[in-house]
Every structure is written in structure tokens, then in C-alpha cells.
Design a protein around this motif. Structure first.
Motif, PDB file in Angstrom:
ATOM      1  N   TRP A 118       0.874  -1.172   0.000  1.00  0.00           N
ATOM      2  CA  TRP A 118       0.000   0.000   0.000  1.00  0.00           C
ATOM      3  C   TRP A 118       0.915   1.228   0.000  1.00  0.00           C
ATOM      4  O   TRP A 118       1.205   1.786   1.056  1.00  0.00           O
ATOM      5  CB  TRP A 118      -0.907   0.004   1.225  1.00  0.00           C
ATOM      6  N   PRO A 119       1.412   1.654  -1.158  1.00  0.00           N
ATOM      7  CA  PRO A 119       2.459   2.686  -1.200  1.00  0.00           C
ATOM      8  C   PRO A 119       2.058   4.041  -0.639  1.00  0.00           C
ATOM      9  O   PRO A 119       2.928   4.821  -0.238  1.00  0.00           O
ATOM     10  CB  PRO A 119       2.785   2.788  -2.698  1.00  0.00           C
ATOM     11  N   ALA A 120       0.766   4.340  -0.573  1.00  0.00           N
ATOM     12  CA  ALA A 120       0.337   5.636  -0.041  1.00  0.00           C
ATOM     13  C   ALA A 120       0.307   5.648   1.479  1.00  0.00           C
ATOM     14  O   ALA A 120       0.143   6.708   2.088  1.00  0.00           O
ATOM     15  CB  ALA A 120      -1.047   5.996  -0.591  1.00  0.00           C
ATOM     16  N   TYR A 149       9.015  -7.919  -2.515  1.00  0.00           N
ATOM     17  CA  TYR A 149       8.500  -6.674  -1.933  1.00  0.00           C
ATOM     18  C   TYR A 149       9.549  -5.862  -1.183  1.00  0.00           C
ATOM     19  O   TYR A 149       9.346  -4.680  -0.921  1.00  0.00           O
ATOM     20  CB  TYR A 149       7.353  -6.974  -0.959  1.00  0.00           C
ATOM     21  N   GLY A 150      10.644  -6.485  -0.781  1.00  0.00           N
ATOM     22  CA  GLY A 150      11.638  -5.787   0.011  1.00  0.00           C
ATOM     23  C   GLY A 150      11.322  -5.739   1.490  1.00  0.00           C
ATOM     24  O   GLY A 150      11.902  -4.935   2.226  1.00  0.00           O
ATOM     25  N   VAL A 151      10.397  -6.598   1.956  1.00  0.00           N
ATOM     26  CA  VAL A 151      10.092  -6.659   3.384  1.00  0.00           C
ATOM     27  C   VAL A 151      11.260  -7.331   4.096  1.00  0.00           C
ATOM     28  O   VAL A 151      11.715  -8.407   3.691  1.00  0.00           O
ATOM     29  CB  VAL A 151       8.792  -7.454   3.634  1.00  0.00           C
ATOM     30  N   PHE A 153      19.984  -8.042  -8.789  1.00  0.00           N
ATOM     31  CA  PHE A 153      18.755  -7.414  -9.291  1.00  0.00           C
ATOM     32  C   PHE A 153      18.480  -6.123  -8.531  1.00  0.00           C
ATOM     33  O   PHE A 153      18.643  -6.049  -7.311  1.00  0.00           O
ATOM     34  CB  PHE A 153      17.581  -8.377  -9.139  1.00  0.00           C
ATOM     35  N   ASP A 154      18.061  -5.096  -9.266  1.00  0.00           N
ATOM     36  CA  ASP A 154      17.803  -3.781  -8.675  1.00  0.00           C
ATOM     37  C   ASP A 154      16.311  -3.618  -8.433  1.00  0.00           C
ATOM     38  O   ASP A 154      15.505  -3.661  -9.362  1.00  0.00           O
ATOM     39  CB  ASP A 154      18.313  -2.684  -9.611  1.00  0.00           C
ATOM     40  N   GLY A 155      15.906  -3.413  -7.172  1.00  0.00           N
ATOM     41  CA  GLY A 155      14.508  -3.171  -6.855  1.00  0.00           C
ATOM     42  C   GLY A 155      13.760  -4.444  -6.490  1.00  0.00           C
ATOM     43  O   GLY A 155      14.327  -5.541  -6.411  1.00  0.00           O
ATOM     44  N   ASP A 191       5.196   0.658  -7.148  1.00  0.00           N
ATOM     45  CA  ASP A 191       5.908   1.733  -7.828  1.00  0.00           C
ATOM     46  C   ASP A 191       7.075   1.214  -8.654  1.00  0.00           C
ATOM     47  O   ASP A 191       7.865   1.999  -9.169  1.00  0.00           O
ATOM     48  CB  ASP A 191       6.399   2.775  -6.818  1.00  0.00           C
ATOM     49  N   PHE A 192       7.192  -0.104  -8.803  1.00  0.00           N
ATOM     50  CA  PHE A 192       8.256  -0.674  -9.635  1.00  0.00           C
ATOM     51  C   PHE A 192       7.853  -0.550 -11.100  1.00  0.00           C
ATOM     52  O   PHE A 192       6.742  -0.927 -11.475  1.00  0.00           O
ATOM     53  CB  PHE A 192       8.475  -2.145  -9.278  1.00  0.00           C
ATOM     54  N   PRO A 193       8.711   0.004 -11.972  1.00  0.00           N
ATOM     55  CA  PRO A 193       8.326   0.219 -13.383  1.00  0.00           C
ATOM     56  C   PRO A 193       8.107  -1.098 -14.122  1.00  0.00           C
ATOM     57  O   PRO A 193       8.800  -2.088 -13.878  1.00  0.00           O
ATOM     58  CB  PRO A 193       9.514   0.993 -13.962  1.00  0.00           C
ATOM     59  N   MET A 194       7.155  -1.103 -15.027  1.00  0.00           N
ATOM     60  CA  MET A 194       6.837  -2.310 -15.782  1.00  0.00           C
ATOM     61  C   MET A 194       8.020  -2.797 -16.598  1.00  0.00           C
ATOM     62  O   MET A 194       8.184  -3.991 -16.827  1.00  0.00           O
ATOM     63  CB  MET A 194       5.647  -2.041 -16.712  1.00  0.00           C
TER      64      MET A 194
END
Length: 212
Positions: free
Chosen positions: A76-78, A131-133, A150-152, A158-161
Motif C-alpha cells: 500500500w504505497p500511499a 516486496y523488500g520486506v 537485481f535492482d529493486g 511503484d516498480f516500473p513495468m
């Protein structure tokens, strides 16, 4: 007299009663850890304080939820604490399922539950990779599905397609190389209102083709 299809069945009512009793027992035993509790779709969802995550999961395991089904995350990025860590558990004796949640951000680790259910090992690694959790006290918190460099994190919203890099084999260097992503054309715009051509009837959007 016709039976109301939306009316709860005896089985559903009995199950809801069991889940309600379970919710009350959890709230009574872990009152300081429970942030919220809800019954939906014949399943109990309980949100726990992340600081009491292991204490809460240990209580559930000792209460009969010995079957660890899976663990994942929701982004939930917001939200300030953008991630929900979600574990699904089963009590096979009572035939009850529960969804346990806690919330965290990009920098605050959640304590690993591998000590409670060893099967959580790879699921936590997947949540970290995708997710980077972060999980503290995890025995081997490494990427699992992506490459080491791997980056990201691909499942963040918000990860670009297109990703950040592309991979190819360079015949001159005789090795795999990573390069910044280069798009050879702009993303195409598709008119999904009129997917068929030469239809015998007019579809919404066909009028665009007749405009001068």
C-alpha cells in the motif's frame, strides 16, 4: 415458499459462531497485541502489532493452528507503513482458518517466524525478494526468484513495468551483461472498446473510424 439464496446456511452460521468465539479468545488472551479483528468470507482476519508478531503467532500455533499455509505481503504505497505481512494458518482439528497480519515499512524488519513454523523460510525470502520486506533473525535472507544483483523489488506497486535493467548475452564478451533498459518504441495505445474489425454491428468506439 422460495428459499432466500442470500440467507446464511446452518453450516455458515455455525462456522461464524466458531470464528466469533475464536476472535474473542484471541482478543482476551492477546489484548495488547490485537489491533483489529474481522470475519469475512467465512474466515477470521486478525491484525497484530508487529512488535508482538512472534508472540501472537506462537499463541495461534499452540491454540491448534499447527498448519502453516503460506506467507506473503501486500503493498500500500500511499500508507506510511506500506506493507501488510500476511500469514494464512489452518487448525486441522477444528477445521478453522485464520489470516494473521501485521504492518511494517521499508526499513523496519518484522521478526522471522521460522522458529514457529520452519516452512516459513522460503515464503519470507520470497516476500523479501518481491516486496523488500525485511525479516530479522531469518537464517538465510537472500533473494530467491531474482538474480543476486537485481535492482529493486518487482511486486512493489511503484516498480516500473520495464524494470531498471535488461539482460542479454554479449557474444563479443562471451558473457551475460546488464544494461539500462532501452525501449525501442513508445508503449502502444490500444482501443479496447473496439477489438473486432468488420463486425456486422457497430460496437462502442467504432464511430472514431468515421470521424474526418
Amino acid at each position: 415458499m422460495a428459499k432466500d439464496q442470500n440467507a446464511p446456511t446452518d453450516h455458515s452460521a455455525a462456522l461464524r459462531g466458531k470464528l466469533q468465539a475464536l476472535s474473542e479468545r484471541i482478543s482476551l488472551s492477546l489484548s495488547a497485541a490485537v489491533l483489529s479483528s474481522e470475519i469475512a468470507f467465512d474466515e477470521l482476519t486478525v491484525v497484530f502489532d508487529a512488535a508482538k508478531w512472534i508472540e501472537s503467532l506462537t499463541f495461534l500455533r499452540d491454540s491448534g493452528f499447527i498448519c502453516f499455509i503460506d506467507l506473503t505481503a501486500v503493498d500500500w504505497p500511499a500508507r506510511e507503513k506500506r506493507f501488510d505481512v500476511v500469514a494464512h494458518l489452518l487448525d486441522p482439528k477444528a477445521n478453522l482458518r485464520i489470516r494473521a497480519k501485521c504492518m511494517t515499512d521499508e526499513e523496519t524488519p518484522v521478526e522471522s517466524c521460522v522458529g514457529v513454523w520452519p516452512a516459513a523460510n522460503w515464503f519470507e525470502r520470497e516476500a523479501y525478494d518481491m516486496y523488500g520486506v525485511l525479516f530479522s533473525n531469518h537464517p538465510d535472507l537472500r533473494r530467491m526468484l531474482t538474480d543476486y544483483g537485481f535492482d529493486g523489488h518487482p511486486l512493489r506497486k511503484d516498480f516500473p513495468m520495464s524494470g531498471y535493467v535488461e539482460v542479454r548475452y554479449d557474444d563479443a564478451q562471451k558473457r551475460v551483461v546488464y544494461e539500462p533498459t532501452r525501449l525501442t518504441q513508445e508503449f502502444r495505445s490500444f482501443d479496447f472498446l473496439s477489438p473486432w474489425e468488420n463486425a456486422s454491428y457497430e460496437l462502442p468506439g467504432d464511430e472514431k473510424a468515421t470521424r474526418s
